[in-house]
Design a protein around this motif. Structure first.
Motif, short mmCIF file in Angstrom:
data_model
loop_
_atom_site.label_atom_id
_atom_site.label_comp_id
_atom_site.label_asym_id
_atom_site.label_seq_id
_atom_site.Cartn_x
_atom_site.Cartn_y
_atom_site.Cartn_z
N GLU A 53 40.96 36.44 32.86
CA GLU A 53 39.60 36.80 32.45
C GLU A 53 39.27 38.19 32.97
O GLU A 53 39.45 38.47 34.15
N VAL A 54 38.77 39.05 32.09
CA VAL A 54 38.42 40.42 32.45
C VAL A 54 37.00 40.71 31.99
O VAL A 54 36.61 40.32 30.88
N GLU A 87 42.81 35.71 28.17
CA GLU A 87 42.15 34.59 27.50
C GLU A 87 40.65 34.77 27.36
O GLU A 87 40.04 34.23 26.43
N ARG A 88 40.03 35.47 28.31
CA ARG A 88 38.58 35.61 28.28
C ARG A 88 38.20 37.07 28.54
O ARG A 88 38.59 37.64 29.55
N LEU A 89 37.41 37.62 27.64
CA LEU A 89 36.93 38.99 27.77
C LEU A 89 35.41 39.00 27.73
O LEU A 89 34.80 38.40 26.84
N ARG A 90 34.80 39.66 28.72
CA ARG A 90 33.35 39.80 28.78
C ARG A 90 33.02 41.27 29.02
O ARG A 90 33.91 42.07 29.33
N ILE A 106 44.18 46.64 32.14
CA ILE A 106 44.03 45.23 31.79
C ILE A 106 45.40 44.55 31.70
O ILE A 106 45.59 43.44 32.21
N GLU A 107 46.35 45.22 31.08
CA GLU A 107 47.70 44.65 30.96
C GLU A 107 48.32 44.42 32.34
O GLU A 107 49.00 43.41 32.57
N ALA A 108 48.07 45.34 33.27
CA ALA A 108 48.59 45.17 34.63
C ALA A 108 47.93 43.98 35.32
O ALA A 108 48.60 43.22 36.04
N LEU A 109 46.63 43.80 35.09
CA LEU A 109 45.94 42.65 35.67
C LEU A 109 46.49 41.35 35.11
O LEU A 109 46.72 40.38 35.86
N VAL A 110 46.69 41.31 33.81
CA VAL A 110 47.22 40.11 33.17
C VAL A 110 48.62 39.79 33.70
O VAL A 110 48.96 38.63 33.97
N ALA A 111 49.42 40.83 33.90
CA ALA A 111 50.76 40.62 34.46
C ALA A 111 50.70 40.05 35.87
O ALA A 111 51.64 39.38 36.34
N ASP A 112 49.57 40.27 36.54
CA ASP A 112 49.38 39.78 37.90
C ASP A 112 48.73 38.40 37.93
O ASP A 112 48.42 37.88 39.00
N GLY A 113 48.49 37.81 36.75
CA GLY A 113 47.94 36.47 36.70
C GLY A 113 46.50 36.37 36.25
O GLY A 113 45.97 35.27 36.08
N VAL A 114 45.82 37.49 36.05
CA VAL A 114 44.42 37.47 35.61
C VAL A 114 44.34 37.00 34.15
O VAL A 114 45.10 37.47 33.31
#
Length: 507
Positions: free
Chosen positions: A209-210, A244-247, A199-207
């Motif tokens: 919402e997960v 910002e958004r977790l589902r 998740i942290e890697a995704l956020v670093a890439d601009g994501v």
């Protein structure tokens, strides 16, 4: 299980860069697997097909849950057979749940297929394609247990602002209508540290919402002996800066515990939305389905969720016409649906699947009876959807702008996005307002509604706010990398990402 079958047509390599297409059927797990398949193919040198051209490599990622899955696959394979005859070097691969189930049947019915692979070895696809080309023989490889956890494989995401993260694979339940456990195996859980790192890697890439994925997310932790692991995971995700958004999807009512509801309510980035599969409102049918909860427990969960999260939007799955379902049983389902006030429901007519216990049950219902009940259910749920959406009028919502516009966008000049509770929102930009990029967030008033979407037409710039986000920045970078121009204040043309639990097939 590995096998080779001669391919009637000789395969010859094209000199130019080869293209690929992944066609996805089924649930969100298949969508996530398709992102991995696309990543693997790009990692091996292929590029996504441009426009409407037929790709050099076409991969079908299949589903086996519905009865028409077989017909859809073989119909598509038949259409490609003639194209392949005139395309030296073209390859066709079939993977996913139907491939895991049917195995040799696919090559027998469609001998022009080059590769058949299962749910446990998607990472083998590039090697199997290369082996098929080199040996001029179709490759069949089906493993009975997981080879590599899919999340360790390369990925090409469909969206720059949203990402899927698998927390487990497989399922330990024994629902009599479901073939998935026999195709995806027993539940295997990833360690929390691996999930959080992804998740942290995704956020670093601009994501920003997960969505956490699992066949039964709230049984997460069973493999390493922590019954409270899922609630802890939600809280840990709440500490990831930039998320910002977790589902999550999908939980099982029998395993849904109060600590998870509390974690949802107390974790700021967990969205006020829950997908809770009902399947039936009849206790007798639930027992026949081997769903280890009853309608009273189900409604009790919804009551607790709404007590702590008053504006939560709850969606569900319902099966109509399960073997032995009486009119009284069906009425019980209608009663639970009326009481539950689902914001939307994914309704299905029971599909007899060979290999499932339900397929052998007596009292299989006539098609006409199932169809009539299905129409009554959808009519009821459509009314509830419209009523619940009408209650949103007057509220102010924050909308994550998606890449795709609605079907009538050209006429309405509206953009599209998803609110925090996952409702679809079509919104217009007031005169003088900034045009958001996909991935940016807008705050708008709800001015109208329909059964399946909300409308926002702000009457002044004072009722419209744009918050530029890291996801919007990532979208601009992606546009620049693909020789696009980005938005930077101009309108982007894109299509609406469908809500949970399904997504559109990769084009």
């Amino acid at each position: 299980m590995t096998a080779s079958i001669s391919i009637p047509q000789k395969q010859e390599l094209a000199d130019s860069t080869r293209t690929y297409e992944v066609r996805t059927y089924g649930c969100q797990m298949n969508v996530h697997d398709s992102e991995r398949l696309a990543g693997l193919l790009e990692d091996s040198g292929l590029t996504e097909r441009p426009g409407d051209e037929v790709a050099d490599v076409v991969v079908f990622n299949t589903c086996a849950v519905r009865e028409n899955a077989d017909n859809k696959l073989y119909g598509n394979l038949g259409m490609l057979a003639h194209i392949k005859e005139g395309r030296p070097g073209m390859q066709i691969a079939v993977g996913g749940c139907l491939a895991q189930k049917d195995r040799e049947t696919i090559l027998r019915k469609a001998p022009w297929v080059d590769v058949v692979f299962g749910t446990h070895n998607i990472g083998s696809l590039p090697a199997l394609l290369e082996r098929a080309r080199h040996n001029n023989e179709a490759q069949l490889e089906i493993l009975e247990s997981l080879e590599v956890f899919p999340s360790t494989l390369p990925t090409k995401r469909d969206s720059v602002h949203s990402g899927w993260v698998s927390i487990s694979v497989g399922c330990n339940n024994t629902c009599t209508f479901c073939i998935v456990p026999s195709l995806r195996g027993k539940e295997r859980d990833r360690r929390p540290g691996e999930i959080l790192a992804e998740i942290e890697a995704l956020v670093a890439d601009g994501v920003i919402e997960v969505t956490l994925l699992g066949q039964n997310v709230n049984s997460y932790g069973v493999e390493f002996g922590d019954r409270l692991a899922f609630g802890k995971l939600l809280r840990a995700c709440g500490k990831i800066e930039g998320l910002e958004r977790l589902r999550f999807t999908s939980p099982h009512p029998a395993a849904f515990t109060d600590d998870v509801i509390e974690a949802m309510a107390e974790t700021d980035n967990v969205m006020p939305q829950l997908h809770m599969p009902l399947q039936s409102g009849s206790d007798k049918v639930l027992k026949d389905m081997r769903r280890s909860y009853r309608s009273r427990k189900f409604l009790g969960i919804l009551e607790k969720v709404r007590e702590l999260i008053p504006h939560a939007a709850i969606t569900t799955d319902i099966i109509v016409g399960f073997p032995g379902e009486t009119e009284e049983d069906f009425q019980a389902t209608l009663d639970v649906v009326e009481a539950s006030r689902f914001s939307s429901a994914y309704t299905f007519q029971y599909s007899k699947r060979p290999g499932t216990p339900a397929a052998e049950l007596p009292d299989q219902l006539p098609k006409a009876v199932v169809q009539e009940r299905y129409e009554r259910l959808t009519e009821l749920q459509d009314r509830i959807c419209a009523e619940e959406n009408a209650k949103q009028v007057g509220r102010t919502v924050e909308v994550l702008v998606t890449e795709h516009a609605g079907r009538k966008a050209a006429q309405t000049q509206r953009l599209t996005g998803r609110s925090t509770d996952q409702r679809l929102v079509h919104f217009s930009i007031p005169k003088g307002g900034e045009t958001p990029r996909p991935g940016d967030l807008v705050t708008v008033p709800v001015t109208g509604s329909a059964a399946f979407h909300l409308v926002s037409d702000p009457d002044s710039i004072g009722r419209y706010t744009v918050r530029r986000s890291a996801a919007g920045d990532a979208w601009d970078r992606a546009q620049a990398d693909s020789c696009g121009t980005g938005t930077a204040g101009t309108s982007a043309k894109v299509g609406v990402s469908l809500g949970m639990p399904t997504l559109p097939a990769r084009k």
